[in-house]
Motif scaffolding. Structure first.
Motif, PDB file in Angstrom:
ATOM      1  N   ALA A  55       0.852  -1.195   0.000  1.00 23.96           N
ATOM      2  CA  ALA A  55       0.000   0.000   0.000  1.00 23.96           C
ATOM      3  C   ALA A  55       0.883   1.239   0.000  1.00 23.96           C
ATOM      4  CB  ALA A  55      -0.908   0.033   1.223  1.00 23.96           C
ATOM      5  N   ALA A  56       0.263   2.386  -0.223  1.00 19.26           N
ATOM      6  CA  ALA A  56       0.905   3.658   0.060  1.00 19.26           C
ATOM      7  C   ALA A  56       0.676   3.966   1.537  1.00 19.26           C
ATOM      8  CB  ALA A  56       0.325   4.758  -0.804  1.00 19.26           C
ATOM      9  N   TYR A  57       1.737   4.265   2.246  1.00 16.97           N
ATOM     10  CA  TYR A  57       1.654   4.545   3.676  1.00 16.97           C
ATOM     11  C   TYR A  57       1.804   6.038   3.904  1.00 16.97           C
ATOM     12  CZ  TYR A  57       1.739  -0.365   4.920  1.00 16.97           C
ATOM     13  OH  TYR A  57       1.409  -1.684   5.068  1.00 16.97           O
ATOM     14  N   TYR A  58       0.908   6.561   4.738  1.00 16.54           N
ATOM     15  CA  TYR A  58       0.873   7.988   5.010  1.00 16.54           C
ATOM     16  C   TYR A  58       1.123   8.254   6.483  1.00 16.54           C
ATOM     17  CZ  TYR A  58      -1.375   8.343   0.462  1.00 16.54           C
ATOM     18  OH  TYR A  58      -1.661   8.273  -0.881  1.00 16.54           O
ATOM     19  N   CYS A  59       1.925   9.254   6.738  1.00 16.07           N
ATOM     20  CA  CYS A  59       2.108   9.788   8.078  1.00 16.07           C
ATOM     21  C   CYS A  59       1.164  10.979   8.227  1.00 16.07           C
ATOM     22  CB  CYS A  59       3.561  10.224   8.214  1.00 16.07           C
ATOM     23  SG  CYS A  59       3.938  11.224   9.642  1.00 16.07           S
ATOM     24  N   ALA A  60       0.487  11.070   9.374  1.00 19.23           N
ATOM     25  CA  ALA A  60      -0.460  12.158   9.584  1.00 19.23           C
ATOM     26  C   ALA A  60      -0.320  12.700  10.999  1.00 19.23           C
ATOM     27  CB  ALA A  60      -1.886  11.658   9.360  1.00 19.23           C
ATOM     28  N   GLY A  61      -0.652  13.977  11.172  1.00 22.90           N
ATOM     29  CA  GLY A  61      -0.491  14.627  12.467  1.00 22.90           C
ATOM     30  C   GLY A  61      -1.752  15.297  12.959  1.00 22.90           C
ATOM     31  N   SER A  62      -1.912  15.277  14.273  1.00 17.81           N
ATOM     32  CA  SER A  62      -3.031  15.930  14.932  1.00 17.81           C
ATOM     33  C   SER A  62      -2.501  16.669  16.149  1.00 17.81           C
ATOM     34  CB  SER A  62      -4.076  14.881  15.350  1.00 17.81           C
ATOM     35  OG  SER A  62      -5.072  15.466  16.151  1.00 17.81           O
ATOM     36  N   LEU A  63      -2.753  17.951  16.245  1.00 19.52           N
ATOM     37  CA  LEU A  63      -2.232  18.757  17.349  1.00 19.52           C
ATOM     38  C   LEU A  63      -2.890  18.367  18.660  1.00 19.52           C
ATOM     39  CD1 LEU A  63      -0.364  21.111  18.088  1.00 19.52           C
ATOM     40  CD2 LEU A  63      -2.305  22.652  17.683  1.00 19.52           C
ATOM     41  N   PHE A  64      -2.107  17.792  19.542  1.00 22.73           N
ATOM     42  CA  PHE A  64      -2.560  17.353  20.864  1.00 22.73           C
ATOM     43  C   PHE A  64      -3.748  16.388  20.799  1.00 22.73           C
ATOM     44  CE2 PHE A  64       0.405  19.591  23.236  1.00 22.73           C
ATOM     45  CZ  PHE A  64       0.434  20.942  22.908  1.00 22.73           C
ATOM     46  N   GLY A  65      -3.870  15.680  19.702  1.00 20.62           N
ATOM     47  CA  GLY A  65      -4.991  14.764  19.571  1.00 20.62           C
ATOM     48  C   GLY A  65      -4.787  13.471  20.334  1.00 20.62           C
ATOM     49  N   ASP A  66      -5.878  12.735  20.517  1.00 17.49           N
ATOM     50  CA  ASP A  66      -5.787  11.385  21.048  1.00 17.49           C
ATOM     51  C   ASP A  66      -5.379  10.456  19.919  1.00 17.49           C
ATOM     52  OD1 ASP A  66      -8.676  11.950  23.094  1.00 17.49           O
ATOM     53  OD2 ASP A  66      -6.562  11.966  23.685  1.00 17.49           O
ATOM     54  N   PRO A  67      -4.625   9.409  20.220  1.00 15.24           N
ATOM     55  CA  PRO A  67      -4.256   8.467  19.163  1.00 15.24           C
ATOM     56  C   PRO A  67      -5.487   7.788  18.589  1.00 15.24           C
ATOM     57  CG  PRO A  67      -3.579   7.653  21.322  1.00 15.24           C
ATOM     58  CD  PRO A  67      -4.049   9.045  21.523  1.00 15.24           C
ATOM     59  N   GLY A  68      -5.534   7.689  17.265  1.00 16.61           N
ATOM     60  CA  GLY A  68      -6.695   7.097  16.629  1.00 16.61           C
ATOM     61  C   GLY A  68      -6.368   6.602  15.242  1.00 16.61           C
ATOM     62  N   SER A  74      -8.670   6.767  12.533  1.00 12.30           N
ATOM     63  CA  SER A  74      -9.525   7.332  11.500  1.00 12.30           C
ATOM     64  C   SER A  74      -8.854   8.512  10.812  1.00 12.30           C
ATOM     65  CB  SER A  74     -10.850   7.799  12.116  1.00 12.30           C
ATOM     66  OG  SER A  74     -11.609   8.521  11.160  1.00 12.30           O
ATOM     67  N   SER A  75      -8.988   8.566   9.487  1.00 15.06           N
ATOM     68  CA  SER A  75      -8.426   9.682   8.724  1.00 15.06           C
ATOM     69  C   SER A  75      -8.967  11.022   9.202  1.00 15.06           C
ATOM     70  CB  SER A  75      -8.776   9.516   7.242  1.00 15.06           C
ATOM     71  OG  SER A  75      -8.202   8.359   6.703  1.00 15.06           O
ATOM     72  N   ARG A  76     -10.208  11.014   9.668  1.00 15.32           N
ATOM     73  CA  ARG A  76     -10.854  12.268  10.072  1.00 15.32           C
ATOM     74  C   ARG A  76     -10.196  12.919  11.277  1.00 15.32           C
ATOM     75  NH1 ARG A  76     -15.190   8.891   8.860  1.00 15.32           N
ATOM     76  NH2 ARG A  76     -15.425   8.353  11.061  1.00 15.32           N
ATOM     77  N   GLU A  77      -9.381  12.142  11.996  1.00 17.19           N
ATOM     78  CA  GLU A  77      -8.772  12.668  13.224  1.00 17.19           C
ATOM     79  C   GLU A  77      -7.529  13.492  12.945  1.00 17.19           C
ATOM     80  OE1 GLU A  77      -9.034   9.743  16.637  1.00 17.19           O
ATOM     81  OE2 GLU A  77      -9.319   8.381  14.941  1.00 17.19           O
ATOM     82  N   TYR A  78      -7.083  13.523  11.685  1.00 11.26           N
ATOM     83  CA  TYR A  78      -5.797  14.133  11.367  1.00 11.26           C
ATOM     84  C   TYR A  78      -5.955  15.330  10.431  1.00 11.26           C
ATOM     85  CZ  TYR A  78      -4.060  10.006  13.616  1.00 11.26           C
ATOM     86  OH  TYR A  78      -3.822   9.034  14.550  1.00 11.26           O
ATOM     87  N   ASP A  79      -5.192  16.362  10.728  1.00 13.02           N
ATOM     88  CA  ASP A  79      -5.268  17.600   9.961  1.00 13.02           C
ATOM     89  C   ASP A  79      -4.094  17.787   9.006  1.00 13.02           C
ATOM     90  OD1 ASP A  79      -6.275  18.800  13.089  1.00 13.02           O
ATOM     91  OD2 ASP A  79      -7.617  18.570  11.364  1.00 13.02           O
ATOM     92  N   TYR A  80      -3.006  17.081   9.256  1.00 12.44           N
ATOM     93  CA  TYR A  80      -1.793  17.279   8.480  1.00 12.44           C
ATOM     94  C   TYR A  80      -1.317  15.942   7.942  1.00 12.44           C
ATOM     95  CZ  TYR A  80      -2.066  21.533  11.202  1.00 12.44           C
ATOM     96  OH  TYR A  80      -2.516  22.684  11.799  1.00 12.44           O
ATOM     97  N   TRP A  81      -0.885  15.957   6.693  1.00 12.67           N
ATOM     98  CA  TRP A  81      -0.551  14.707   6.006  1.00 12.67           C
ATOM     99  C   TRP A  81       0.758  14.813   5.245  1.00 12.67           C
ATOM    100  CZ3 TRP A  81      -3.609  10.326   6.175  1.00 12.67           C
ATOM    101  CH2 TRP A  81      -4.842  10.463   6.803  1.00 12.67           C
ATOM    102  N   GLY A  82       1.476  13.699   5.196  1.00  7.91           N
ATOM    103  CA  GLY A  82       2.602  13.593   4.303  1.00  7.91           C
ATOM    104  C   GLY A  82       2.132  13.205   2.913  1.00  7.91           C
ATOM    105  N   GLN A  83       3.076  13.135   2.000  1.00  2.00           N
ATOM    106  CA  GLN A  83       2.767  12.803   0.604  1.00  2.00           C
ATOM    107  C   GLN A  83       2.515  11.312   0.413  1.00  2.00           C
ATOM    108  OE1 GLN A  83       2.471  14.968  -2.101  1.00  2.00           O
ATOM    109  NE2 GLN A  83       2.492  16.539  -0.511  1.00  2.00           N
ATOM    110  N   GLY A  84       2.967  10.513   1.350  1.00  2.00           N
ATOM    111  CA  GLY A  84       2.803   9.071   1.230  1.00  2.00           C
ATOM    112  C   GLY A  84       4.044   8.419   0.652  1.00  2.00           C
ATOM    113  N   ILE A  85       4.237   7.170   1.002  1.00  2.00           N
ATOM    114  CA  ILE A  85       5.377   6.424   0.497  1.00  2.00           C
ATOM    115  C   ILE A  85       4.934   4.999   0.207  1.00  2.00           C
ATOM    116  CG2 ILE A  85       6.252   5.710   2.765  1.00  2.00           C
ATOM    117  CD1 ILE A  85       9.079   6.353   1.578  1.00  2.00           C
TER     118      ILE A  85
END
Length: 124
Positions: free
Chosen positions: A92-105, A107-118
């Protein structure tokens, strides 16, 4: 705006290992919960694992439990996904994503920032 960069993907044989890295050069990752998500062709994006900003909580999808390990080194501004015993279905393409002070989760909806994928390809 936080920009994330993934590295460490590639082609590996079934049963092999890869370590993905996620980093940023702009801000400190200390305040961001980091998730790894993946998307195979023709499938929806799915969560793989996530680690809280301070590293005290992690979650794994069932698909990776016992094989994948998420970690982070805030001193190096980097999060990792160690993947062992890889299977063809992990391709698959793997994506790193970030959420400011978020709880670990997972779901894509929990993340606001994304890498380009690898790309990770598991094949003999």
């Amino acid at each position: 705006q936080l920009q994330l960069v993934e590295s460490g993907g590639g082609l590996v044989q079934p049963g092999g290992s890869l370590r993905l890295s996620c980093t940023t050069s702009q801000f400190t990752l200390d305040y961001y919960t980091i998730g790894w998500l993946r998307q195979a062709p023709g499938k929806e994006r799915e969560g793989v694992s996530s680690i809280r900003h301070n590293g005290d909580s992690v979650v794994y999808a069932d698909t990776g439990k016992g094989r994948f390990t998420i970690s982070r080194d805030n001193a190096k501004n980097t999060a990792y996904l160690q993947m062992n015993s890889l299977k063809p279905e992990d391709t698959a393409a793997y994506y790193c994503a970030g959420s400011l002070f978020g709880d670990p989760g997972l779901s894509s909806r929990e993340y606001d920032y994304w890498g380009q994928g690898i790309q990770v390809t598991v094949s003999s």
